[in-house]
Motif scaffolding. Sequence first.
Motif, PDB file in Angstrom:
ATOM      1  N   SER A   3       0.842  -1.195   0.000  1.00  0.00           N
ATOM      2  CA  SER A   3       0.000   0.000   0.000  1.00  0.00           C
ATOM      3  C   SER A   3       0.876   1.243   0.000  1.00  0.00           C
ATOM      4  CB  SER A   3      -0.910  -0.002   1.230  1.00  0.00           C
ATOM      5  OG  SER A   3      -1.650   1.185   1.290  1.00  0.00           O
ATOM      6  N   VAL A   4       0.632   2.138  -0.920  1.00  0.00           N
ATOM      7  CA  VAL A   4       1.395   3.378  -1.011  1.00  0.00           C
ATOM      8  C   VAL A   4       0.613   4.470  -0.295  1.00  0.00           C
ATOM      9  CG1 VAL A   4       2.402   5.062  -2.563  1.00  0.00           C
ATOM     10  CG2 VAL A   4       2.394   2.649  -3.202  1.00  0.00           C
ATOM     11  N   SER A   5       1.189   5.004   0.766  1.00  0.00           N
ATOM     12  CA  SER A   5       0.459   5.978   1.569  1.00  0.00           C
ATOM     13  C   SER A   5       0.587   7.396   1.025  1.00  0.00           C
ATOM     14  CB  SER A   5       0.960   5.941   3.017  1.00  0.00           C
ATOM     15  OG  SER A   5       2.355   6.203   3.063  1.00  0.00           O
ATOM     16  N   ARG A   6       1.651   7.636   0.235  1.00  0.00           N
ATOM     17  CA  ARG A   6       1.881   8.999  -0.224  1.00  0.00           C
ATOM     18  C   ARG A   6       1.916   9.048  -1.742  1.00  0.00           C
ATOM     19  NH1 ARG A   6       6.743  12.118  -1.188  1.00  0.00           N
ATOM     20  NH2 ARG A   6       6.351  14.340  -0.881  1.00  0.00           N
ATOM     21  N   PHE A   7       1.074   9.878  -2.292  1.00  0.00           N
ATOM     22  CA  PHE A   7       1.067  10.071  -3.736  1.00  0.00           C
ATOM     23  C   PHE A   7       0.719  11.527  -4.019  1.00  0.00           C
ATOM     24  CE2 PHE A   7      -0.561  10.228  -8.000  1.00  0.00           C
ATOM     25  CZ  PHE A   7       0.320   9.411  -8.683  1.00  0.00           C
ATOM     26  N   HIS A 154       3.623  -0.150  -8.009  1.00  0.00           N
ATOM     27  CA  HIS A 154       3.129  -0.114  -6.639  1.00  0.00           C
ATOM     28  C   HIS A 154       4.261  -0.296  -5.639  1.00  0.00           C
ATOM     29  CE1 HIS A 154      -0.905  -0.395  -8.370  1.00  0.00           C
ATOM     30  NE2 HIS A 154      -1.369  -0.106  -7.181  1.00  0.00           N
ATOM     31  N   ARG A 155       5.152  -1.230  -5.887  1.00  0.00           N
ATOM     32  CA  ARG A 155       6.247  -1.464  -4.950  1.00  0.00           C
ATOM     33  C   ARG A 155       7.146  -0.238  -4.813  1.00  0.00           C
ATOM     34  NH1 ARG A 155       8.137  -7.687  -6.485  1.00  0.00           N
ATOM     35  NH2 ARG A 155       6.484  -8.752  -5.291  1.00  0.00           N
ATOM     36  N   GLY A 157       6.236   2.776  -5.219  1.00  0.00           N
ATOM     37  CA  GLY A 157       5.481   3.942  -4.796  1.00  0.00           C
ATOM     38  C   GLY A 157       5.266   4.949  -5.904  1.00  0.00           C
ATOM     39  N   ASN A 160      -0.580   4.160  -6.904  1.00  0.00           N
ATOM     40  CA  ASN A 160      -1.344   3.457  -5.871  1.00  0.00           C
ATOM     41  C   ASN A 160      -2.751   3.126  -6.334  1.00  0.00           C
ATOM     42  OD1 ASN A 160      -2.578   5.962  -5.823  1.00  0.00           O
ATOM     43  ND2 ASN A 160      -2.173   6.383  -3.655  1.00  0.00           N
ATOM     44  N   ASN A 162      -5.837   1.153  -8.454  1.00  0.00           N
ATOM     45  CA  ASN A 162      -6.171  -0.270  -8.449  1.00  0.00           C
ATOM     46  C   ASN A 162      -6.561  -0.825  -9.809  1.00  0.00           C
ATOM     47  OD1 ASN A 162      -8.619   0.982  -8.749  1.00  0.00           O
ATOM     48  ND2 ASN A 162      -9.538   0.174  -6.870  1.00  0.00           N
ATOM     49  N   VAL A 167      -3.343   3.360 -13.146  1.00  0.00           N
ATOM     50  CA  VAL A 167      -1.898   3.333 -12.904  1.00  0.00           C
ATOM     51  C   VAL A 167      -1.167   4.017 -14.058  1.00  0.00           C
ATOM     52  CG1 VAL A 167       0.135   1.830 -12.784  1.00  0.00           C
ATOM     53  CG2 VAL A 167      -1.878   1.323 -11.395  1.00  0.00           C
ATOM     54  N   GLN A 170      -1.385   7.683 -13.572  1.00  0.00           N
ATOM     55  CA  GLN A 170      -0.508   8.132 -12.496  1.00  0.00           C
ATOM     56  C   GLN A 170       0.951   8.151 -12.933  1.00  0.00           C
ATOM     57  OE1 GLN A 170      -1.595   5.491  -9.206  1.00  0.00           O
ATOM     58  NE2 GLN A 170      -2.745   7.165  -8.259  1.00  0.00           N
TER      59      GLN A 170
END
Length: 222
Positions: A3-7, A154-155, A157, A160, A162, A167, A170
């Motif tokens: 899970s990426v908390s910061r974007f 995702h890994r 960062g 994030n 789905n 993606v 992003q």
Amino acid sequence: MVSVSRFPPDPDRVEEIFARLARVMPEPKTELNFTNPFTLVSAVALSAQATDVGVNKATTALFAVADTPQKMAALGVEGLTPYIASIGLYRNKAKNLIAMSQILIERHGGEVPLNRADLQALPGVGRKTASVVLNELGIEPAIAVDTHVFRVSHRLGLANANTPDKVEAQLHQVVPEHWLPKAHHWLILHGRYTCVARRPKCEACVISDLCPARPDLMAARA
């Protein structure tokens, strides 16, 4: 999936990620064999849910006899099928490849249209296939999000979202413009050979210190 908390991610970290990937893979390219736009779009369409190695084995013989829409259409579905029977979903792919060849002859003068709208209108060619073709031929700095790109993004960062389409959006938002033309290949190849799904080779990874999914960093946060 981490899970990426910061974007969006830190721009300096993103820049360094791609700078390092560029140093170890200065000229990345598709591992599918092709000789012209038609064989490229055919190979990419055949590669859905199949490995590049498996597709190359099949297309070596196929493209020797059918490297143009005219020659492919002349084979027909029954003539094409034996060449690609080792590839997953080969029956539907044979139908699509013949239908695509016929449309190229009837509507495009036997040439592959090198724009996204016309490419995606071809049977068996979706957004991902069109992106690969346009990127490989240097027409558009597209990023085709397959399972490797999705996982690595995702890994690291870099994303994030789905879904592959989100993606992709992003990645276009965060990848520096000067790295975009080759970003697609760097992410795929990194995921295929280093950042693999089950046991990523972090010890051999040139960007492991920049990766929020690195096991020791995750353990420290926990």
